[in-house]
Design a protein around this motif. Structure first.
Motif, PDB file in Angstrom:
ATOM      1  N   LEU A  24       0.691  -1.130   0.027  1.00  0.00           N
ATOM      2  CA  LEU A  24      -0.068   0.009  -0.052  1.00  0.00           C
ATOM      3  C   LEU A  24       0.838   1.345  -0.002  1.00  0.00           C
ATOM      4  O   LEU A  24       0.771   2.184  -0.672  1.00  0.00           O
ATOM      5  CB  LEU A  24      -0.828   0.040   1.205  1.00  0.00           C
ATOM      6  N   PHE A  29      -0.322   4.878  -0.316  1.00  0.00           N
ATOM      7  CA  PHE A  29      -1.415   4.721   0.682  1.00  0.00           C
ATOM      8  C   PHE A  29      -0.816   4.527   2.113  1.00  0.00           C
ATOM      9  O   PHE A  29       0.244   3.995   2.172  1.00  0.00           O
ATOM     10  CB  PHE A  29      -2.513   3.374   0.443  1.00  0.00           C
ATOM     11  N   ALA A  57      -7.032   2.343   4.328  1.00  0.00           N
ATOM     12  CA  ALA A  57      -6.083   2.953   3.498  1.00  0.00           C
ATOM     13  C   ALA A  57      -6.404   4.031   2.827  1.00  0.00           C
ATOM     14  O   ALA A  57      -7.667   4.205   2.529  1.00  0.00           O
ATOM     15  CB  ALA A  57      -5.645   1.815   2.145  1.00  0.00           C
ATOM     16  N   PHE A  95      -9.148  -6.103  -1.369  1.00  0.00           N
ATOM     17  CA  PHE A  95      -9.257  -4.716  -1.425  1.00  0.00           C
ATOM     18  C   PHE A  95     -10.692  -4.203  -2.277  1.00  0.00           C
ATOM     19  O   PHE A  95     -11.168  -4.811  -2.968  1.00  0.00           O
ATOM     20  CB  PHE A  95      -8.357  -4.145  -2.392  1.00  0.00           C
ATOM     21  N   LEU A 121      -4.457   0.388  -6.035  1.00  0.00           N
ATOM     22  CA  LEU A 121      -4.674  -0.748  -5.409  1.00  0.00           C
ATOM     23  C   LEU A 121      -4.561  -2.159  -6.059  1.00  0.00           C
ATOM     24  O   LEU A 121      -4.064  -3.021  -5.597  1.00  0.00           O
ATOM     25  CB  LEU A 121      -6.354  -0.550  -4.758  1.00  0.00           C
ATOM     26  N   ALA A 124      -0.984  -2.919  -6.117  1.00  0.00           N
ATOM     27  CA  ALA A 124      -0.538  -3.095  -4.831  1.00  0.00           C
ATOM     28  C   ALA A 124      -1.000  -4.631  -4.521  1.00  0.00           C
ATOM     29  O   ALA A 124      -0.207  -5.522  -4.019  1.00  0.00           O
ATOM     30  CB  ALA A 124      -1.266  -2.394  -3.584  1.00  0.00           C
TER      31      ALA A 124
END
Length: 136
Positions: A24, A29, A57, A95, A121, A124
């Motif tokens: 993240l 994030f 996040a 997520f 995201l 990630a």
């Protein structure tokens, strides 16, 4: 579909938390909140369950853009990420898809923010390795 997940194998729950937090961070994030669901269920209901955490996040520039566009969007922030142990050495990281914001708010001003957050995201998620799937 409301999200996407990856399943990590051969890692402990604590290792998965560290890897997820680092993934993240690499995408801009930070983790604003960390809810230990396992601990809460034990304290509040005296129920045992496998390790389960919800990480809130936030990417500050994206959150700022979203709040400027739609002040009440904070009801849908931060982006939630779950880390839950399915079995020892098998951890699911999920997520929330930021496109849910666009669908719920219905304001086009939020689309670019959701697009950028989703790309970050997903990167990630992919960086964690494991086997990726859509959450239904």
């Amino acid at each position: 579909m409301y999200g996407f997940t990856t399943t990590l194998t051969g890692v402990s729950f604590d290792q998965a938390i560290v890897k997820t937090t680092a993934a993240l961070k690499a995408e801009g994030f930070g983790v604003l909140s960390d809810i230990d669901v396992q601990q809460a269920m034990k304290e509040k209901l005296d129920q045992d369950m496998p390790p389960y955490r919800i990480l809130g996040a936030c990417n500050p520039p994206l959150a700022h853009q979203a709040v400027k566009a739609v002040p009440d969007i904070g009801l849908l922030l931060p982006c939630n990420v779950i880390v839950r142990e399915e079995a020892p050495g098998r951890v699911v990281v999920g997520f929330l898809d930021p496109q849910i914001m666009v669908n719920l708010v219905g304001k086009p001003e939020v689309r670019s923010v959701a697009d950028a957050a989703e790309q970050r995201l997903r990167r990630a998620c992919e960086s964690l390795g494991g086997s990726a799937t859509q959450a239904t």
